[in-house]
Design an enzyme around this catalytic site. Structure first.
Site, PDB file in Angstrom:
ATOM      1  N   LYS A  80      37.581  50.650  30.976  1.00 35.91           N
ATOM      2  CA  LYS A  80      37.224  50.052  32.256  1.00 35.91           C
ATOM      3  C   LYS A  80      37.165  48.531  32.123  1.00 35.91           C
ATOM      4  O   LYS A  80      36.850  47.994  31.064  1.00 35.91           O
ATOM      5  CB  LYS A  80      35.861  50.586  32.735  1.00 35.91           C
ATOM      6  N   ASP A  81      37.454  47.856  33.227  1.00 35.61           N
ATOM      7  CA  ASP A  81      37.527  46.398  33.271  1.00 35.61           C
ATOM      8  C   ASP A  81      36.218  45.765  32.802  1.00 35.61           C
ATOM      9  O   ASP A  81      35.137  46.152  33.231  1.00 35.61           O
ATOM     10  CB  ASP A  81      37.849  45.957  34.702  1.00 35.61           C
ATOM     11  N   LYS A  82      36.334  44.770  31.935  1.00 37.41           N
ATOM     12  CA  LYS A  82      35.151  44.094  31.392  1.00 37.41           C
ATOM     13  C   LYS A  82      34.409  43.296  32.453  1.00 37.41           C
ATOM     14  O   LYS A  82      33.172  43.238  32.451  1.00 37.41           O
ATOM     15  CB  LYS A  82      35.566  43.169  30.239  1.00 37.41           C
ATOM     16  N   ASN A  83      35.139  42.674  33.357  1.00 35.96           N
ATOM     17  CA  ASN A  83      34.513  41.760  34.313  1.00 35.96           C
ATOM     18  C   ASN A  83      33.931  42.466  35.525  1.00 35.96           C
ATOM     19  O   ASN A  83      33.092  41.909  36.231  1.00 35.96           O
ATOM     20  CB  ASN A  83      35.536  40.721  34.770  1.00 35.96           C
ATOM     21  N   ALA A  84      34.385  43.689  35.789  1.00 31.07           N
ATOM     22  CA  ALA A  84      33.932  44.420  36.971  1.00 31.07           C
ATOM     23  C   ALA A  84      32.587  45.095  36.712  1.00 31.07           C
ATOM     24  O   ALA A  84      32.137  45.227  35.569  1.00 31.07           O
ATOM     25  CB  ALA A  84      34.974  45.459  37.359  1.00 31.07           C
TER      26      ALA A  84
END
EC number: 5.4.99.27
Length: 381
Positions: A80-84
């Site tokens: 999963k996206d790190k920034n989200a």
């Protein structure tokens, strides 16, 4: 083949839409939808975790540090996206479950929160998800651009969108695919076998994106050019097609054309089959019942036939099919966005969007199709 990134074609023909999107926990949320229901029985604890500012692998390292569990004992369905702001399911041996509640504050200090606890008879493995639900907030969007965005979304809901791999596959410096090719050519190798496999898959992803963009180019020429111009294009590309066959392709209602010899698959999952009756398969494609499949080249990859194969050959590489550990596969050329809702907040000049995509599909592909700015193979926004 030139390995530098080339602009990828869009499916639809609208002008670029100007707005700002920040991949942050406030403006981008991802919620994993599991592949199956958990039984609440079994030797594996299943936790739903919410994280922000952490990659999935960083999250697993934190669980290992706090609980004393080996990373190899942890199971997860996808990265999963790190920034989200993301939620996903993680499995771990049942014996560690009592430690979860005791360490609530330790998790929260690391931007992690356990949302639920369940049990199941098997460990979660890569790919054990149906898909993901997304929330995106676009900022600095004028009323005119909001109207244009809604029009584009109507097309996407009706016809779907290209299933491009997102920028995560290609790395910060856009060179993962090049490193993958070096590994295949025995010019580079890392001790971490998973890293080697990922870099090779990045090279496969690059070839897939390039093939998909080429197929979009051909589809647009079939739709937008005269029969005479279309025949001349195919002739210049050394692709054989009869005028009657080209007429039939022009009559297909979907913007992405089904070609003779395409590998098809029942959607959203099912068996592969060859596109023999193009009119019939195009109608099924319109109804979202079956979708053409693109190539992920490898040792056991299923290749297209006839005209589709002639186009595909440019994006095959024997070094992939000769590599013992690179099995290859097919991937949906096209995906359909589900449960899409949108809202424009005029006072804040913000546009909010919620939708669902099947596993393996990227929200950045939808963003690319809406925004329509000229970009490269691994567009960043």
């Amino acid at each position: 083949m030139n390995l530098n990134f080339m602009p990828l074609l869009h499916a639809y023909n609208h002008a670029s839409i100007d707005f700002h999107f920040n991949s942050s926990a406030r403006d981008f949320c991802v919620h994993e939808v599991p592949l199956y229901e958990f039984s609440n029985k079994g030797e594996h604890a299943i936790i739903q975790v919410r994280k922000s500012g952490l990659s999935t692998l960083e999250m697993l390292q934190i669980f290992s540090q706090i609980l004393g569990v080996k990373i190899a004992e942890l199971g997860y369905a996808g990265l999963k996206d790190k920034n989200a702001l993301t939620t996903q399911f993680v499995s771990l041996p049942k014996k560690y479950a009592p430690l979860l509640e005791k360490n609530t504050s330790n998790f929260q200090e690391r931007n992690l929160k356990i949302l639920s606890l369940n049990y199941h008879h098997n460990k979660i493995k890569l790919g054990h998800l149906k898909g993901n639900r997304f929330f995106m907030r676009f900022k600095k969007m004028t009323p005119l651009n909001a109207h244009k965005t809604k029009q584009v979304l109507e097309q996407i809901v009706q016809f779907g969108m290209p299933n491009y791999f997102g920028s995560q596959r290609f790395g910060k410096f856009n060179d993962n695919h090049k490193e993958g090719l070096k590994i295949l050519q025995n010019e580079a190798k890392f001790k971490n076998q998973k890293l080697n496999a990922f870099l090779i898959s990045s090279y496969q992803s690059y070839l897939f994106n390039s093939l998909l963009s080429k197929r979009l180019e051909i589809s647009k020429i079939i739709s937008d050019f005269s029969l005479k111009e279309g025949l001349e294009f195919f002739k210049q590309k050394n692709l054989n097609i009869h005028s009657n066959a080209l007429k039939a392709l022009k009559n297909q209602d979907h913007p992405f054309k089904i070609l003779e010899g395409d590998v098809m698959c029942h959607y959203p999952y099912g068996k592969f089959f060859d596109a023999l009756e193009l009119e019939k398969e195009s109608e099924r494609f319109l109804k979202k019942e079956a979708v053409p499949m693109g190539l992920l080249d490898g040792k056991k990859a299923l290749y297209a036939k006839n005209l589709s194969l002639e186009i595909e050959k440019e994006f095959q590489n024997h070094i992939l099919s000769d590599h013992a550990k690179t099995l290859g596969s097919r991937r949906f050329f096209w995906v359909f966005v589900e449960n899409l809702t949108s809202k424009y907040i005029k006072e804040k000049v913000q546009f909010e969007l919620e939708f669902y995509l099947p596993k393996g599909s990227y929200a950045s592909a939808l963003l690319k199709e809406i925004k329509h700015q000229k970009g490269e193979n691994n567009d960043e926004f």
